[in-house]
Design an enzyme around this catalytic site. Structure first.
Site, PDB file in Angstrom:
ATOM      1  N   LYS A  70      16.658  80.975 -48.930  1.00  0.00           N
ATOM      2  CA  LYS A  70      17.595  82.029 -48.508  1.00  0.00           C
ATOM      3  C   LYS A  70      17.907  81.889 -47.025  1.00  0.00           C
ATOM      4  O   LYS A  70      19.052  81.974 -46.605  1.00  0.00           O
ATOM      5  CB  LYS A  70      17.000  83.415 -48.793  1.00  0.00           C
ATOM      6  CG  LYS A  70      16.855  83.736 -50.271  1.00  0.00           C
ATOM      7  CD  LYS A  70      18.201  83.815 -50.941  1.00  0.00           C
ATOM      8  CE  LYS A  70      18.090  83.962 -52.444  1.00  0.00           C
ATOM      9  NZ  LYS A  70      19.342  83.724 -53.144  1.00  0.00           N
ATOM     10  N   TYR A 111      10.957  79.839 -51.777  1.00  0.00           N
ATOM     11  CA  TYR A 111      12.085  80.688 -52.178  1.00  0.00           C
ATOM     12  C   TYR A 111      12.714  81.336 -50.953  1.00  0.00           C
ATOM     13  O   TYR A 111      13.931  81.301 -50.747  1.00  0.00           O
ATOM     14  CB  TYR A 111      11.626  81.764 -53.178  1.00  0.00           C
ATOM     15  CG  TYR A 111      12.631  82.884 -53.301  1.00  0.00           C
ATOM     16  CD1 TYR A 111      13.823  82.684 -53.996  1.00  0.00           C
ATOM     17  CD2 TYR A 111      12.421  84.126 -52.701  1.00  0.00           C
ATOM     18  CE1 TYR A 111      14.773  83.702 -54.079  1.00  0.00           C
ATOM     19  CE2 TYR A 111      13.354  85.140 -52.777  1.00  0.00           C
ATOM     20  CZ  TYR A 111      14.533  84.926 -53.477  1.00  0.00           C
ATOM     21  OH  TYR A 111      15.468  85.927 -53.543  1.00  0.00           O
ATOM     22  N   SER A 126      18.381  87.929 -48.769  1.00  0.00           N
ATOM     23  CA  SER A 126      17.241  88.778 -49.085  1.00  0.00           C
ATOM     24  C   SER A 126      16.570  89.264 -47.816  1.00  0.00           C
ATOM     25  O   SER A 126      16.578  88.590 -46.779  1.00  0.00           O
ATOM     26  CB  SER A 126      16.245  87.941 -49.900  1.00  0.00           C
ATOM     27  OG  SER A 126      15.003  88.585 -49.953  1.00  0.00           O
TER      28      SER A 126
HETATM   29  P1  NAD Z   1      18.403  86.686 -61.995  1.00  0.00           P
HETATM   30  O1  NAD Z   1      17.460  85.570 -62.214  1.00  0.00           O
HETATM   31  O2  NAD Z   1      18.436  87.789 -62.969  1.00  0.00           O
HETATM   32  O3  NAD Z   1      19.880  86.108 -61.822  1.00  0.00           O
HETATM   33  C1  NAD Z   1      20.138  84.824 -61.324  1.00  0.00           C
HETATM   34  C2  NAD Z   1      21.031  84.108 -62.321  1.00  0.00           C
HETATM   35  O4  NAD Z   1      21.329  82.790 -61.836  1.00  0.00           O
HETATM   36  C3  NAD Z   1      20.379  83.944 -63.694  1.00  0.00           C
HETATM   37  O5  NAD Z   1      21.249  84.452 -64.679  1.00  0.00           O
HETATM   38  C4  NAD Z   1      20.183  82.438 -63.835  1.00  0.00           C
HETATM   39  O6  NAD Z   1      20.313  82.018 -65.180  1.00  0.00           O
HETATM   40  C5  NAD Z   1      21.272  81.905 -62.937  1.00  0.00           C
HETATM   41  N1  NAD Z   1      21.033  80.569 -62.380  1.00  0.00           N
HETATM   42  C6  NAD Z   1      19.915  80.105 -61.759  1.00  0.00           C
HETATM   43  N2  NAD Z   1      20.087  78.832 -61.396  1.00  0.00           N
HETATM   44  C7  NAD Z   1      21.337  78.465 -61.782  1.00  0.00           C
HETATM   45  C8  NAD Z   1      22.065  77.262 -61.705  1.00  0.00           C
HETATM   46  N3  NAD Z   1      21.553  76.156 -61.170  1.00  0.00           N
HETATM   47  N4  NAD Z   1      23.325  77.235 -62.209  1.00  0.00           N
HETATM   48  C9  NAD Z   1      23.857  78.340 -62.789  1.00  0.00           C
HETATM   49  N5  NAD Z   1      23.184  79.496 -62.904  1.00  0.00           N
HETATM   50  C10 NAD Z   1      21.944  79.556 -62.412  1.00  0.00           C
HETATM   51  O7  NAD Z   1      18.117  87.264 -60.517  1.00  0.00           O
HETATM   52  P2  NAD Z   1      18.692  88.553 -59.787  1.00  0.00           P
HETATM   53  O8  NAD Z   1      17.563  89.451 -59.529  1.00  0.00           O
HETATM   54  O9  NAD Z   1      19.889  89.055 -60.473  1.00  0.00           O
HETATM   55  O10 NAD Z   1      19.078  87.915 -58.395  1.00  0.00           O
HETATM   56  C11 NAD Z   1      20.402  87.475 -58.100  1.00  0.00           C
HETATM   57  C12 NAD Z   1      20.401  86.846 -56.721  1.00  0.00           C
HETATM   58  O11 NAD Z   1      19.939  87.799 -55.764  1.00  0.00           O
HETATM   59  C13 NAD Z   1      19.477  85.632 -56.587  1.00  0.00           C
HETATM   60  O12 NAD Z   1      20.089  84.690 -55.750  1.00  0.00           O
HETATM   61  C14 NAD Z   1      18.254  86.221 -55.923  1.00  0.00           C
HETATM   62  O13 NAD Z   1      17.551  85.258 -55.184  1.00  0.00           O
HETATM   63  C15 NAD Z   1      18.876  87.263 -55.009  1.00  0.00           C
HETATM   64  N6  NAD Z   1      17.941  88.339 -54.644  1.00  0.00           N
HETATM   65  C16 NAD Z   1      17.292  89.033 -55.627  1.00  0.00           C
HETATM   66  C17 NAD Z   1      16.390  90.033 -55.271  1.00  0.00           C
HETATM   67  C18 NAD Z   1      15.624  90.783 -56.332  1.00  0.00           C
HETATM   68  O14 NAD Z   1      14.627  91.412 -55.996  1.00  0.00           O
HETATM   69  N7  NAD Z   1      16.059  90.782 -57.588  1.00  0.00           N
HETATM   70  C19 NAD Z   1      16.153  90.333 -53.924  1.00  0.00           C
HETATM   71  C20 NAD Z   1      16.852  89.629 -52.952  1.00  0.00           C
HETATM   72  C21 NAD Z   1      17.751  88.624 -53.324  1.00  0.00           C
HETATM   73  N1  UFG Z   2       3.193  94.910 -56.383  1.00  0.00           N
HETATM   74  C1  UFG Z   2       2.027  95.327 -56.958  1.00  0.00           C
HETATM   75  N2  UFG Z   2       1.777  94.946 -58.237  1.00  0.00           N
HETATM   76  C2  UFG Z   2       2.633  94.180 -58.964  1.00  0.00           C
HETATM   77  C3  UFG Z   2       3.830  93.776 -58.360  1.00  0.00           C
HETATM   78  C4  UFG Z   2       4.087  94.151 -57.052  1.00  0.00           C
HETATM   79  O1  UFG Z   2       1.230  96.012 -56.333  1.00  0.00           O
HETATM   80  O2  UFG Z   2       2.322  93.854 -60.118  1.00  0.00           O
HETATM   81  C5  UFG Z   2       3.489  95.335 -55.002  1.00  0.00           C
HETATM   82  C6  UFG Z   2       3.618  94.164 -54.056  1.00  0.00           C
HETATM   83  O3  UFG Z   2       2.373  93.787 -53.562  1.00  0.00           O
HETATM   84  C7  UFG Z   2       4.537  94.749 -53.004  1.00  0.00           C
HETATM   85  C8  UFG Z   2       5.411  95.736 -53.777  1.00  0.00           C
HETATM   86  O4  UFG Z   2       4.732  95.989 -54.987  1.00  0.00           O
HETATM   87  O5  UFG Z   2       3.781  95.464 -52.081  1.00  0.00           O
HETATM   88  C9  UFG Z   2       6.780  95.179 -54.100  1.00  0.00           C
HETATM   89  O6  UFG Z   2       6.625  93.910 -54.706  1.00  0.00           O
HETATM   90  P1  UFG Z   2       7.818  93.138 -55.426  1.00  0.00           P
HETATM   91  O7  UFG Z   2       7.297  91.844 -55.902  1.00  0.00           O
HETATM   92  O8  UFG Z   2       8.488  94.036 -56.395  1.00  0.00           O
HETATM   93  O9  UFG Z   2       8.876  92.939 -54.225  1.00  0.00           O
HETATM   94  P2  UFG Z   2       8.738  92.096 -52.890  1.00  0.00           P
HETATM   95  O10 UFG Z   2       9.123  93.034 -51.793  1.00  0.00           O
HETATM   96  O11 UFG Z   2       7.467  91.412 -52.767  1.00  0.00           O
HETATM   97  O12 UFG Z   2       9.833  90.964 -53.103  1.00  0.00           O
HETATM   98  C10 UFG Z   2      11.144  91.275 -53.549  1.00  0.00           C
HETATM   99  C11 UFG Z   2      11.739  90.100 -54.312  1.00  0.00           C
HETATM  100  C12 UFG Z   2      11.956  88.948 -53.421  1.00  0.00           C
HETATM  101  C13 UFG Z   2      12.740  89.341 -52.227  1.00  0.00           C
HETATM  102  C14 UFG Z   2      12.108  90.514 -51.541  1.00  0.00           C
HETATM  103  C15 UFG Z   2      12.987  91.004 -50.450  1.00  0.00           C
HETATM  104  O13 UFG Z   2      10.862  89.701 -55.350  1.00  0.00           O
HETATM  105  O14 UFG Z   2      12.731  87.992 -54.120  1.00  0.00           O
HETATM  106  O15 UFG Z   2      11.935  91.585 -52.460  1.00  0.00           O
HETATM  107  O16 UFG Z   2      12.398  92.077 -49.819  1.00  0.00           O
HETATM  108  F1  UFG Z   2      12.828  88.308 -51.366  1.00  0.00           F
END
Ligand code: NAD
Ligand code: UFG
Length: 339
Positions: A153, A149, A124
């Site tokens: 990562k 969290y 991330s």
């Molecule tokens: P998500 O929660 O939709 O998907 C994660 C999946 O992992 C879920 O289906 C959950 O059931 C499964 N899971 C969690 N713990 C588990 C375990 N112990 N065993 C088996 N399955 C398990 O999240 P996502 O947004 O699809 O994110 C996928 C990956 O990308 C995650 O590792 C997340 O940290 C990373 N990531 C997401 C974002 C974002 O903004 N969505 C940003 C950066 C990194």
């Molecule tokens: N925000 C609002 N209102 C809300 C939600 C978010 O104003 O209800 C703002 C936040 O303050 C931020 C922006 O929208 O300025 C984006 O927020 P997000 O929570 O959507 O995303 P972040 O960048 O904070 O975090 C996301 C994922 C993390 C990941 C990160 C990597 O949630 O898991 O991106 O950049 F690590």
């Protein structure tokens, strides 16, 4: 020969399974469904017309992992499984370190016992902490994370790098995602957060669909042009395509590689709201709230390395289209995968 996708029922995982199947990879999904529904995989099957073999199992369960590696001919793992709610991780650090770190160590142990040494890991942009300069390149020093969290990562990146250093048979690709939004064009799969959404886009779509009254904008006094935070929003289908490119890289025995996956363009919270309104014709009521703890003012990616080495570049033309796709999913599925 198949690709094991851990967390494949989740948001990014399900979209990636579509792209993998479209690229003719055999896919096996493992997920404990702690933050997802098996329905997402049924929808994937509708989109691709191919079955998705699924194991409901936990990455902490070594015996269950071993059974999958024994039964399936896995050549590489795309490792999405993990807990990802920033605020929850502050309240439940043990749960996050255990699930994400112990879970990944258990997965790696099972992989090496079965001679599988290829992994793509979901990292991330959060590993950069508060970057001194934007856009961040992969060489930008990692920073102090503001929550458990983020540390999982950052630590897992280090663990995977050390494992690859000690045994050069490993291929490790760390993909640092920026802010994934959007959904598959069919509107059949998308982001389905449980409870109150933490992230901006699902919050906006839930306001639009009438499930929430108004959006809180967390701070408008940041040192940015309109005072709201800037992020690099990238279409989830583009991210999915990035994983297919990363698999090709693994097939070249790439060793250790790190890539930013973003668009290279930063957008403010207000810009996202206005793009959504333009794309959908729906007004999003919002009010400005205090800053959210741990938010960095500005983060967006330099994406040249992914283009140079993977030939990957985000294809989605812009925020409006990403908003339209998020809205198609939400409006067709007001309760996500729920009834
Ligand atoms: P998500 O929660 O939709 O998907 C994660 C999946 O992992 C879920 O289906 C959950 O059931 C499964 N899971 C969690 N713990 C588990 C375990 N112990 N065993 C088996 N399955 C398990 O999240 P996502 O947004 O699809 O994110 C996928 C990956 O990308 C995650 O590792 C997340 O940290 C990373 N990531 C997401 C974002 C974002 O903004 N969505 C940003 C950066 C990194
Ligand atoms: N925000 C609002 N209102 C809300 C939600 C978010 O104003 O209800 C703002 C936040 O303050 C931020 C922006 O929208 O300025 C984006 O927020 P997000 O929570 O959507 O995303 P972040 O960048 O904070 O975090 C996301 C994922 C993390 C990941 C990160 C990597 O949630 O898991 O991106 O950049 F690590």
């Amino acid at each position: 020969m198949a690709i094991l996708v851990t967390g494949g029922a989740g948001y990014i995982g399900s979209h990636t399974v579509v792209e993998l199947q479209n690229a003719d990879y055999d896919v096996v999904v493992l997920d404990n469904l702690s933050n997802s529904s098996e329905k997402s995989l049924k929808r994937v099957e509708r989109i691709t017309g191919k079955p998705v073999p699924f194991y409901r199992a936990d990455i902490l369960d070594k015996a269950a992992l071993d059974r999958v590696f024994e039964k399936e001919n896995i050549t590489a793992v795309i490792h999405f499984a993990g807990l990802k709610a920033v605020q929850e991780s502050v309240r439940k650090p043990w749960e996050y370190y255990n699930n994400n770190i112990t879970g990944t160590l258990t997965l790696i142990q099972s992989m090496r016992e079965h001679g599988v040494k290829n992994i793509i890991f979901s990292s991330s942009a959060t590993v950069y902490g508060t970057p001194a300069q934007v856009p961040v390149t992969e060489e930008t020093p990692k920073g102090a994370c503001t929550n458990p969290y983020g540390w999982t990562k950052s630590m897992l990146e280090q663990i995977l790098q050390d494992i690859q250093y000690a045994d050069r048979e490993w291929n490790v690709i760390l993909l640092r995602y920026f802010n994934p939004i959007g959904a598959h064009k069919s509107g059949l799969i998308g982001e389905d957060p449980s409870g109150i959404p933490n992230n901006l886009m699902p919050y906006i779509t839930q306001v639009a669909v009438g499930k929430r009254e108004e959006l809180g904008v967390f701070g408008d006094d940041y040192p940015t042009p309109d005072g709201t935070c800037i992020r690099d929003y990238v279409h989830v289908m583009d991210l999915a395509a990035g994983h297919v490119k990363a698999l090709k890289k693994i097939e070249e025995n790439a060793g250790l590689c790190i890539y930013n996956l973003g668009t290279g363009k930063g957008s403010s919270v207000l810009e996202v709201i206005h793009s959504f309104e333009e794309a959908t014709g729906i007004r999003i009521p919002y009010s400005v709230k205090p800053r959210r703890e741990g938010d960095v003012p500005e983060n967006y990616a330099n994406v040249e390395k992914a283009y140079r080495e993977l030939g990957w570049k985000a294809q989605c033309p812009g925020l409006k289209e990403m908003c339209a796709d998020s809205w198609r999913w939400q409006s067709q599925n007001p309760n996500g995968y729920g009834e």
